[in-house]
Write a protein that holds these residues in place. Structure first.
Motif, PDB file in Angstrom:
ATOM      1  N   GLU A  79      55.670 -94.546 -72.213  1.00 19.99           N
ATOM      2  CA  GLU A  79      56.656 -94.859 -71.184  1.00 19.99           C
ATOM      3  C   GLU A  79      57.640 -93.709 -71.038  1.00 19.99           C
ATOM      4  OE1 GLU A  79      60.139 -98.182 -70.188  1.00 19.99           O
ATOM      5  OE2 GLU A  79      58.702 -98.527 -71.818  1.00 19.99           O
ATOM      6  N   VAL A  80      57.950 -93.347 -69.813  1.00 20.99           N
ATOM      7  CA  VAL A  80      58.928 -92.297 -69.534  1.00 20.99           C
ATOM      8  C   VAL A  80      60.208 -92.950 -69.029  1.00 20.99           C
ATOM      9  CG1 VAL A  80      59.481 -90.345 -68.037  1.00 20.99           C
ATOM     10  CG2 VAL A  80      57.212 -90.523 -69.051  1.00 20.99           C
ATOM     11  N   ASP A  81      61.317 -92.696 -69.723  1.00 24.33           N
ATOM     12  CA  ASP A  81      62.583 -93.297 -69.308  1.00 24.33           C
ATOM     13  C   ASP A  81      63.516 -92.225 -68.734  1.00 24.33           C
ATOM     14  OD1 ASP A  81      63.580 -91.915 -71.516  1.00 24.33           O
ATOM     15  OD2 ASP A  81      63.603 -93.676 -72.810  1.00 24.33           O
ATOM     16  N   LEU A  82      64.714 -92.629 -68.379  1.00 23.44           N
ATOM     17  CA  LEU A  82      65.675 -91.733 -67.754  1.00 23.44           C
ATOM     18  C   LEU A  82      66.022 -90.562 -68.666  1.00 23.44           C
ATOM     19  CD1 LEU A  82      67.672 -90.976 -65.517  1.00 23.44           C
ATOM     20  CD2 LEU A  82      69.320 -92.557 -66.574  1.00 23.44           C
ATOM     21  N   GLU A  83      66.172 -90.828 -69.944  1.00 19.07           N
ATOM     22  CA  GLU A  83      66.508 -89.751 -70.876  1.00 19.07           C
ATOM     23  C   GLU A  83      65.401 -88.699 -70.920  1.00 19.07           C
ATOM     24  OE1 GLU A  83      67.085 -89.434 -75.650  1.00 19.07           O
ATOM     25  OE2 GLU A  83      68.387 -90.869 -74.611  1.00 19.07           O
ATOM     26  N   ASP A  84      64.148 -89.127 -70.932  1.00 20.69           N
ATOM     27  CA  ASP A  84      63.024 -88.187 -70.910  1.00 20.69           C
ATOM     28  C   ASP A  84      63.112 -87.289 -69.677  1.00 20.69           C
ATOM     29  OD1 ASP A  84      61.964 -89.499 -73.165  1.00 20.69           O
ATOM     30  OD2 ASP A  84      60.811 -90.870 -71.905  1.00 20.69           O
ATOM     31  N   ARG A  85      63.334 -87.909 -68.531  1.00 18.40           N
ATOM     32  CA  ARG A  85      63.371 -87.161 -67.269  1.00 18.40           C
ATOM     33  C   ARG A  85      64.509 -86.142 -67.267  1.00 18.40           C
ATOM     34  NH1 ARG A  85      61.450 -89.025 -62.625  1.00 18.40           N
ATOM     35  NH2 ARG A  85      63.466 -88.955 -61.581  1.00 18.40           N
ATOM     36  N   LEU A  86      65.660 -86.547 -67.770  1.00 17.27           N
ATOM     37  CA  LEU A  86      66.813 -85.645 -67.777  1.00 17.27           C
ATOM     38  C   LEU A  86      66.621 -84.495 -68.760  1.00 17.27           C
ATOM     39  CD1 LEU A  86      69.752 -88.180 -67.458  1.00 17.27           C
ATOM     40  CD2 LEU A  86      69.023 -86.497 -65.765  1.00 17.27           C
ATOM     41  N   LEU A  87      65.954 -84.737 -69.879  1.00 16.76           N
ATOM     42  CA  LEU A  87      65.715 -83.656 -70.839  1.00 16.76           C
ATOM     43  C   LEU A  87      64.709 -82.643 -70.280  1.00 16.76           C
ATOM     44  CD1 LEU A  87      65.660 -85.441 -74.331  1.00 16.76           C
ATOM     45  CD2 LEU A  87      67.542 -84.250 -73.175  1.00 16.76           C
ATOM     46  N   VAL A  88      63.694 -83.139 -69.574  1.00 16.17           N
ATOM     47  CA  VAL A  88      62.760 -82.223 -68.918  1.00 16.17           C
ATOM     48  C   VAL A  88      63.517 -81.363 -67.913  1.00 16.17           C
ATOM     49  CG1 VAL A  88      60.780 -82.023 -67.370  1.00 16.17           C
ATOM     50  CG2 VAL A  88      60.732 -83.692 -69.230  1.00 16.17           C
ATOM     51  N   ALA A  89      64.343 -81.998 -67.099  1.00 15.72           N
ATOM     52  CA  ALA A  89      65.106 -81.276 -66.085  1.00 15.72           C
ATOM     53  C   ALA A  89      66.071 -80.282 -66.722  1.00 15.72           C
ATOM     54  CB  ALA A  89      65.860 -82.258 -65.201  1.00 15.72           C
ATOM     55  N   ALA A  90      66.689 -80.669 -67.831  1.00 10.85           N
ATOM     56  CA  ALA A  90      67.616 -79.765 -68.522  1.00 10.85           C
ATOM     57  C   ALA A  90      66.888 -78.513 -68.999  1.00 10.85           C
ATOM     58  CB  ALA A  90      68.275 -80.484 -69.700  1.00 10.85           C
ATOM     59  N   GLY A  91      65.689 -78.689 -69.571  1.00 10.14           N
ATOM     60  CA  GLY A  91      64.907 -77.535 -70.010  1.00 10.14           C
ATOM     61  C   GLY A  91      64.587 -76.612 -68.847  1.00 10.14           C
ATOM     62  N   ALA A  92      64.283 -77.206 -67.689  1.00 16.77           N
ATOM     63  CA  ALA A  92      63.964 -76.413 -66.503  1.00 16.77           C
ATOM     64  C   ALA A  92      65.179 -75.645 -66.002  1.00 16.77           C
ATOM     65  CB  ALA A  92      63.428 -77.325 -65.398  1.00 16.77           C
ATOM     66  N   VAL A  93      66.337 -76.281 -66.033  1.00 19.21           N
ATOM     67  CA  VAL A  93      67.541 -75.685 -65.463  1.00 19.21           C
ATOM     68  C   VAL A  93      68.147 -74.621 -66.370  1.00 19.21           C
ATOM     69  CG1 VAL A  93      69.931 -76.190 -64.788  1.00 19.21           C
ATOM     70  CG2 VAL A  93      68.077 -77.687 -64.040  1.00 19.21           C
ATOM     71  N   ILE A  94      68.117 -74.833 -67.665  1.00 24.26           N
ATOM     72  CA  ILE A  94      68.765 -73.905 -68.593  1.00 24.26           C
ATOM     73  C   ILE A  94      68.304 -72.473 -68.364  1.00 24.26           C
ATOM     74  CG2 ILE A  94      68.821 -73.193 -71.029  1.00 24.26           C
ATOM     75  CD1 ILE A  94      69.023 -76.205 -71.731  1.00 24.26           C
ATOM     76  N   VAL A  95      66.994 -72.274 -68.218  1.00 27.95           N
ATOM     77  CA  VAL A  95      66.475 -70.901 -68.172  1.00 27.95           C
ATOM     78  C   VAL A  95      66.713 -70.216 -66.821  1.00 27.95           C
ATOM     79  CG1 VAL A  95      64.789 -71.281 -69.980  1.00 27.95           C
ATOM     80  CG2 VAL A  95      64.150 -71.753 -67.627  1.00 27.95           C
ATOM     81  N   ILE A  96      66.991 -70.972 -65.771  1.00 30.73           N
ATOM     82  CA  ILE A  96      67.213 -70.355 -64.455  1.00 30.73           C
ATOM     83  C   ILE A  96      68.611 -70.695 -63.938  1.00 30.73           C
ATOM     84  CG2 ILE A  96      64.815 -70.123 -63.763  1.00 30.73           C
ATOM     85  CD1 ILE A  96      66.878 -73.046 -62.473  1.00 30.73           C
ATOM     86  N   PHE A  97      69.516 -71.082 -64.832  1.00 30.40           N
ATOM     87  CA  PHE A  97      70.821 -71.582 -64.431  1.00 30.40           C
ATOM     88  C   PHE A  97      71.604 -70.566 -63.605  1.00 30.40           C
ATOM     89  CE2 PHE A  97      75.393 -72.332 -65.524  1.00 30.40           C
ATOM     90  CZ  PHE A  97      75.544 -73.472 -64.765  1.00 30.40           C
ATOM     91  N   ARG A  98      71.485 -69.290 -63.915  1.00 31.86           N
ATOM     92  CA  ARG A  98      72.271 -68.258 -63.216  1.00 31.86           C
ATOM     93  C   ARG A  98      71.586 -67.742 -61.950  1.00 31.86           C
ATOM     94  NH1 ARG A  98      77.285 -69.095 -65.049  1.00 31.86           N
ATOM     95  NH2 ARG A  98      77.284 -69.305 -67.324  1.00 31.86           N
ATOM     96  N   PHE A  99      70.475 -68.315 -61.573  1.00 31.12           N
ATOM     97  CA  PHE A  99      69.757 -67.875 -60.382  1.00 31.12           C
ATOM     98  C   PHE A  99      69.941 -68.928 -59.283  1.00 31.12           C
ATOM     99  CE2 PHE A  99      67.911 -65.726 -63.940  1.00 31.12           C
ATOM    100  CZ  PHE A  99      67.684 -64.431 -63.482  1.00 31.12           C
TER     101      PHE A  99
END
Length: 290
Positions: A79-99
């Motif tokens: 099961e994928v919950d809200l926390e899972d989704r937000l952690l995936v998104a956080a990983g995606a955003v961290i590396v391109i945050f300044r772009f």
């Protein structure tokens, strides 16, 4: 195949690409309001987010919304919950945050597996050591992450590992068509040769046992880039101390200043504490309601 035929194939391929370019998915609109519960989860789980100032946090939140509006996240036997989704998104955003204009245009879906899997994407049986992978071939446009590894990467901020960051760095590396440790989408041309020289030097140090960068980083250039990026974002203070030259180079690659970033302990929010959303209510009467 003769040289003329090879040339003909190349020219035909170029013509078809120009006439029928690969269509990338269109960005979807995002909601105007960032849900308070989402902010609570980021506050409690993501050290990078907590180290940002108020204006930067708003920017981070908008990028999280944009990612989740444009990328499916699907559980496979879990099961994928809200926390899972937000952690995936956080990983995606961290590396391109300044772009400002970066968009994962070629990523359609992130598949969440319960734990480690093997090269055949099986979650049971022997040889299950893979925690994340960027798909190729028939899996192109997909990313697979182990749910267990996803959470461990954000919960343990001392081991220099974060599977989500690792795989999103691979995806950035792949953006120019080649996964080779040279992120042409981020790297200025004049920095390519110095970056290659620095990678060669650091990989040699790992193989000689003279580096605290995970030995998996010595596998090849692309794995070095991903492993070093995990360390850079997970333990910036230690990374700067141990690898000042590499630290300075990666600040240039990611267009970010991590020199003064210090991650404190992730906050716990008690039921009677003021709600971090700023409502003025107690947490249990606001975002902490079940």
């Amino acid at each position: 195949m003769g040289p003329f035929i090879v040339l003909l194939v190349v020219v035909a391929g170029w013509y078809l690409y120009r006439k029928y370019p690969i269509e990338k998915k269109q960005k979807q609109p995002i909601a105007e309001v960032f849900p308070p519960k989402w902010r609570i989860i980021l506050t409690q789980k993501v050290a990078f987010y907590n180290a940002l100032n108020a204006e930067e946090k708003l920017r981070f939140e908008r990028k999280v919304q944009e990612f989740l509006s444009n990328t499916r996240i699907t559980g496979i036997d879990v099961e994928v919950d809200l926390e899972d989704r937000l952690l995936v998104a956080a990983g995606a955003v961290i590396v391109i945050f300044r772009f400002d204009n970066w968009h994962y245009a070629t990523l359609d879906e992130v598949l969440i597996y319960p734990n480690e899997f093997n090269q055949q994407f099986e979650t049971a049986g022997p040889s299950r050591s893979v925690m994340g992978i960027v798909g190729t071939g028939y899996m192109n446009g997909k990313m697979i992450l182990s749910k267990e590894a996803l959470h461990h990467g954000f919960e343990n901020t001392t081991d220099k590992r974060n599977t989500a960051i690792h795989e999103f760095v691979h995806l950035i590396d792949k953006d120019d068509g080649w996964v080779d440790g040279i992120p042409n989408s981020l790297l200025e041309k004049q920095m390519v040769i110095p970056w290659l020289d620095l990678m060669k030097k650091e990989i040699s140090a790992i193989l000689e046992g003279k580096s605290d960068i995970d030995v998996y980083g010595a596998t090849n250039q692309q794995e070095f880039f991903a492993v070093a990026s995990e360390y850079f974002f997970d333990r910036p203070d230690l990374f700067r101390e141990k690898h000042p030259e590499l630290f300075a180079m990666m600040e240039k690659i990611f267009h970010t200043d991590m020199s003064d970033v210090r991650y404190g302990p992730l906050p716990s929010i008690g039921r009677n504490d003021p709600c971090p959303c700023g409502s003025g209510k107690k947490y249990k009467e606001c975002c902490g309601k079940v």
